[in-house]
Design a protein around this motif. Structure first.
Motif, PDB file in Angstrom:
ATOM      1  N   ARG A 356      32.404   0.486 -21.648  1.00  0.00           N
ATOM      2  CA  ARG A 356      33.057   0.352 -22.946  1.00  0.00           C
ATOM      3  C   ARG A 356      34.466  -0.225 -22.759  1.00  0.00           C
ATOM      4  N   GLY A 357      34.865  -1.044 -23.730  1.00  0.00           N
ATOM      5  CA  GLY A 357      36.239  -1.512 -23.849  1.00  0.00           C
ATOM      6  C   GLY A 357      36.697  -1.263 -25.265  1.00  0.00           C
ATOM      7  N   ASP A 358      37.923  -1.677 -25.583  1.00  0.00           N
ATOM      8  CA  ASP A 358      38.395  -1.496 -26.962  1.00  0.00           C
ATOM      9  C   ASP A 358      37.597  -2.328 -27.944  1.00  0.00           C
ATOM     10  N   GLU A 359      37.091  -3.492 -27.497  1.00  0.00           N
ATOM     11  CA  GLU A 359      36.231  -4.351 -28.309  1.00  0.00           C
ATOM     12  C   GLU A 359      35.050  -4.779 -27.452  1.00  0.00           C
ATOM     13  N   GLU A 363      39.519 -10.539 -27.732  1.00  0.00           N
ATOM     14  CA  GLU A 363      40.709  -9.700 -27.626  1.00  0.00           C
ATOM     15  C   GLU A 363      40.323  -8.218 -27.580  1.00  0.00           C
ATOM     16  N   GLY A 364      40.797  -7.549 -26.558  1.00  0.00           N
ATOM     17  CA  GLY A 364      40.553  -6.121 -26.421  1.00  0.00           C
ATOM     18  C   GLY A 364      39.300  -5.765 -25.660  1.00  0.00           C
ATOM     19  N   ALA A 365      38.433  -6.752 -25.364  1.00  0.00           N
ATOM     20  CA  ALA A 365      37.180  -6.436 -24.677  1.00  0.00           C
ATOM     21  C   ALA A 365      37.416  -5.928 -23.269  1.00  0.00           C
ATOM     22  N   LEU A 366      38.493  -6.400 -22.630  1.00  0.00           N
ATOM     23  CA  LEU A 366      38.774  -5.998 -21.257  1.00  0.00           C
ATOM     24  C   LEU A 366      39.880  -4.946 -21.174  1.00  0.00           C
ATOM     25  N   ASP A 367      40.260  -4.385 -22.320  1.00  0.00           N
ATOM     26  CA  ASP A 367      41.288  -3.355 -22.355  1.00  0.00           C
ATOM     27  C   ASP A 367      40.646  -1.967 -22.404  1.00  0.00           C
ATOM     28  N   ASN A 368      41.302  -1.034 -21.712  1.00  0.00           N
ATOM     29  CA  ASN A 368      40.856   0.367 -21.720  1.00  0.00           C
ATOM     30  C   ASN A 368      39.393   0.493 -21.309  1.00  0.00           C
ATOM     31  N   LEU A 369      39.039  -0.162 -20.237  1.00  0.00           N
ATOM     32  CA  LEU A 369      37.653  -0.122 -19.767  1.00  0.00           C
ATOM     33  C   LEU A 369      37.332   1.255 -19.191  1.00  0.00           C
ATOM     34  N   ARG A 370      36.136   1.747 -19.508  1.00  0.00           N
ATOM     35  CA  ARG A 370      35.694   3.050 -18.992  1.00  0.00           C
ATOM     36  C   ARG A 370      34.170   3.101 -19.018  1.00  0.00           C
ATOM     37  N   LEU A 371      33.632   4.052 -18.267  1.00  0.00           N
ATOM     38  CA  LEU A 371      32.199   4.300 -18.238  1.00  0.00           C
ATOM     39  C   LEU A 371      31.876   5.438 -19.195  1.00  0.00           C
ATOM     40  N   ALA A 372      30.893   5.195 -20.075  1.00  0.00           N
ATOM     41  CA  ALA A 372      30.481   6.200 -21.051  1.00  0.00           C
ATOM     42  C   ALA A 372      29.097   6.711 -20.661  1.00  0.00           C
ATOM     43  N   ALA A 457      27.328 -11.781 -21.541  1.00  0.00           N
ATOM     44  CA  ALA A 457      28.402 -12.359 -20.731  1.00  0.00           C
ATOM     45  C   ALA A 457      29.659 -11.487 -20.786  1.00  0.00           C
ATOM     46  N   TRP A 458      29.990 -10.980 -21.967  1.00  0.00           N
ATOM     47  CA  TRP A 458      31.182 -10.137 -22.072  1.00  0.00           C
ATOM     48  C   TRP A 458      30.964  -8.781 -21.394  1.00  0.00           C
ATOM     49  N   LYS A 459      29.748  -8.238 -21.470  1.00  0.00           N
ATOM     50  CA  LYS A 459      29.469  -6.986 -20.761  1.00  0.00           C
ATOM     51  C   LYS A 459      29.599  -7.187 -19.258  1.00  0.00           C
ATOM     52  N   ASP A 498      39.128 -17.820 -20.492  1.00  0.00           N
ATOM     53  CA  ASP A 498      40.470 -17.617 -21.031  1.00  0.00           C
ATOM     54  C   ASP A 498      40.874 -16.148 -20.981  1.00  0.00           C
ATOM     55  N   TYR A 499      39.888 -15.253 -20.794  1.00  0.00           N
ATOM     56  CA  TYR A 499      40.170 -13.820 -20.744  1.00  0.00           C
ATOM     57  C   TYR A 499      39.900 -13.239 -19.361  1.00  0.00           C
ATOM     58  N   TYR A 500      38.944 -13.859 -18.653  1.00  0.00           N
ATOM     59  CA  TYR A 500      38.601 -13.393 -17.304  1.00  0.00           C
ATOM     60  C   TYR A 500      38.493 -14.612 -16.404  1.00  0.00           C
ATOM     61  N   ASP A 501      39.373 -14.679 -15.400  1.00  0.00           N
ATOM     62  CA  ASP A 501      39.508 -15.934 -14.659  1.00  0.00           C
ATOM     63  C   ASP A 501      38.705 -16.013 -13.365  1.00  0.00           C
ATOM     64  N   ASN A 502      38.097 -14.915 -12.907  1.00  0.00           N
ATOM     65  CA  ASN A 502      37.371 -14.952 -11.634  1.00  0.00           C
ATOM     66  C   ASN A 502      35.884 -15.221 -11.875  1.00  0.00           C
ATOM     67  N   ILE A 503      35.587 -16.426 -12.400  1.00  0.00           N
ATOM     68  CA  ILE A 503      34.209 -16.826 -12.686  1.00  0.00           C
ATOM     69  C   ILE A 503      33.775 -17.855 -11.648  1.00  0.00           C
ATOM     70  N   TYR A 504      32.597 -17.637 -11.087  1.00  0.00           N
ATOM     71  CA  TYR A 504      32.071 -18.545 -10.066  1.00  0.00           C
ATOM     72  C   TYR A 504      31.884 -19.943 -10.645  1.00  0.00           C
TER      73      TYR A 504
END
Length: 621
Positions: A356-359, A363-372, A457-459, A498-504
């Motif tokens: 889970r992330g905030d979104e 925007e917010g998808a990679l913020d406050n990441l945690r396992l639920a 892709a976002w997950k 633009d949000y995650y830069d370590n893409i192969y």
């Protein structure tokens, strides 16, 4: 026989009763009382455990040739009908001849029943030659087949024997699945009822589907497999000794006989044969079993895949329908048990749930990441649209290039998961930390399910961020670019970067700087898939991969080289998990090594003031 104690023993001990009262006809035509061999004793142990515990017994029995599985079931039914009143049994076969054979076995038993114990007589019931009624106990024996199921309809049975269901073939009037559904309805789910479904495998058919369902704890059946190496008949003596030398006292002579056999027989095998002999040994085969197996294979000039089907040593082998498997059985078996004891093999995950992330995106998808976690943890094999983790994310980023997150894009359909109308999407997380020390690459987490491609892709990016800013590798190929699901892969990855830069990315950095469009993702074609397979074979051979997910090993077992030279899953199977594993292993070879991130130096307040003043610079010196 007349004493109360003798009667009680025969009433409670099937093995004693069979050796006393149940006559069978051997393969060479002799009539003898049934003495259980070791394989039959194993079946009896499972059956008696259910009976004495007051449970209903439901068994899928996968067998190899001629060890007496059918004989055991028919004899057991004779005993149960002898010891109880109004217990009816049914035999459902693939054809009329098999059904008639059951009547013949019963007649032999009844005609040779010891008079000291009474009599067993039967007559046609309701003028049907396919239904007999036992006069002494009132039970029925009904036999039917898929072409002629009438005798089995409209009745209630306590005992049901479905024989050779691997040969049940669908017709326009009746499918094997419908026939089995009808039969199940004739046996109530009550204590003391038994359903035995037995067969040799005969390919990936209805029986295979039912076997896998039982593995997934969906059908209420227990699977029992008896391998060739577990049968006394399939052993060849060594150095002229009778049967297994291991049954004799261990002397220098027996040890020397075994040593000569290993050197002269196994030592002269081809690499492939020796590898399979090692697998048999790991499974528990004796050297006598190994000698019989290879002697029979050579003497009869059998294709190896045919030998596996007729004389299997594992259940997976029994269902093998071609000789074109991509990965040798000994390697996949090694994954199940562990490449070494300290690492272990497949197991249930320590976490099941989701990320889970905030979104969910942007925007917010990679913020406050945690396992639920899920409130109730399902079995890993039946996990659907779930994240399963065998090792949790690291709490610090002490290593660079440590993790790979590999993504295989499937379908978006999210209906009944047992339907095969769409491939699964899979995200795999792989840890490279110990590969620099000649330790295996290992799978630490997997997500598997159906989801829209952009959300997938976002997950994957969320998991990559959570697992130490992992290298995110997304498969793209021509077939997926053609369909509506994969048509926007590049667009999605362009947005994601633009949000995650370590893409192969397969485009070299210097070309990107020169204005060449970046090609994100891992392109698969027939050539690159061959490279993936070749690399993964080498990885498995060298013991450099650890798998935790049992379903992934199942897919490796059913991954094959097709007749046109391409690679893919056998008919009715999936390969989505396989693709992520092979892709991660190949990308691992291309990435820089996993290495510790140097820690920034720490200074005391006085040292910091000294450096700010430039006292430590070369100019001052």
């Amino acid at each position: 026989f007349s004493s109360a104690l003798a009667q009680l023993l025969l009433y409670e001990d099937f093995e004693l009763w069979a050796a006393t009262a149940n006559t069978i006809t051997t393969k060479d035509g002799r009539e003898v009382k049934l003495r259980l061999n070791s394989a039959q004793q194993r079946l009896n142990l499972a059956a008696e455990k259910a009976r004495t515990n007051g449970e209903a017994l439901r068994v899928n029995l996968l067998k190899c040739r001629q060890y007496g599985g059918t004989t055991y079931i028919r004899s057991r039914f004779n005993w149960l009908q002898w010891r109880g009143r109004n217990i009816s049994c049914a035999v459902a076969a693939a054809n009329k001849d098999q059904a008639a054979h059951a009547i013949g076995m019963f007649n032999t038993f009844a005609q040779r029943f010891p008079p000291e114990l009474g009599t067993i007589t039967a007559r046609p019931y309701m003028r049907s030659q396919n239904v007999l009624r036992i006069r002494e106990t009132g039970g029925l024996l009904a036999v039917g087949s898929m072409p002629a199921p009438e005798a089995l309809s409209g009745k209630t049975f306590r005992l049901l024997h479905c024989t050779e269901i691997g040969k049940w073939e669908d017709t326009q009037k009746l499918t094997a699945e419908k026939f089995m559904t009808n039969l199940n309805s004739t046996v109530p789910l009550q204590a003391g009822t038994e359903i035995w479904r037995e067969s040799t495998a005969k390919g990936l058919n209805f029986f295979h589907t039912e076997w896998r369902r039982a593995q997934e704890s969906e059908a209420g059946y227990q699977n029992i497999f008896v391998g060739t190496y577990q049968i006394e008949e399939y052993q060849a003596s060594i150095a002229g000794e009778v049967r297994a030398l291991a049954a004799q006292p261990l002397t220098e002579a027996t040890v020397e006989a075994y040593r000569r056999f290993v050197e002269q027989y196994i030592g002269r095998m081809s690499d492939v044969e020796r590898g399979y002999a090692e697998l048999m040994w790991q499974l528990g085969a004796t050297l006598e079993s190994i000698k019989w197996y290879f002697g029979y294979l050579r003497k009869n000039s059998l294709d190896w895949w045919r030998m596996m089907e007729e004389y299997p040593n594992t259940a997976d082998e029994a269902f093998q329908t071609t000789g074109r498997r991509a990965f040798e059985k000994r390697y996949t078996h090694q994954l199940r048990v562990g490449v070494e004891e300290s690492l272990g093999g497949v197991r249930e995950p320590v976490f099941v749930g989701d990320v889970r992330g905030d979104e969910v995106k942007r925007e917010g998808a990679l913020d406050n990441l945690r396992l639920a976690p899920d409130p109730v943890k399902p079995l890993a094999r039946s996990g659907y649209n779930k994240l399963m983790a065998w090792e949790l994310p690291p709490k610090d980023g002490a290593y660079a290039n440590r993790f790979i997150v590999a993504v295989d894009i499937g379908g978006t359909w999210a209906g009944d998961r047992r339907q095969r109308c769409s491939d699964f999407s899979v995200i795999g997380v792989f840890d490279r930390q110990w590969t620099a020390y000649n330790m295996p690459l290992r799978c630490v987490a997997t997500w598997r399910g159906h989801i829209d491609v952009d959300l997938l892709a976002w997950k994957a990016a969320q998991l990559a961020a959570l697992w130490g800013n992992a290298t995110l590798v997304v498969e793209r190929n021509y077939q997926k670019l053609k369909d509506s699901e994969g048509n926007h892969i590049q667009t999605i990855l362009q947005e994601l970067k633009d949000y995650y830069d370590n893409i192969y990315c397969e485009t070299p950095p210097e070309q990107i700087r020169a204005g060449v469009p970046a090609r994100y993702g891992f392109w698969t074609s027939s050539g690159s898939k061959q490279a993936m397979v070749d690399n993964f074979i080498a990885v498995l051979r060298e013991g450099m991969y650890v798998e935790r997910y049992e379903l992934a090993v199942d897919e490796l077992d059913s991954f094959e080289r097709k007749e046109d030279g391409t690679y893919g899953a056998m008919s009715g199977h999936k390969d989505d998990l396989v693709i992520t594993r092979m892709m991660a292993a190949l990308v691992h070879e291309k990435l820089p090594p996993c290495a510790p991130i140097p820690k920034a130096p720490t200074y005391s307040p006085a040292e910091e003031e000294f450096h700010r003043a430039g006292a430590g610079s070369a100019a001052v010196v």
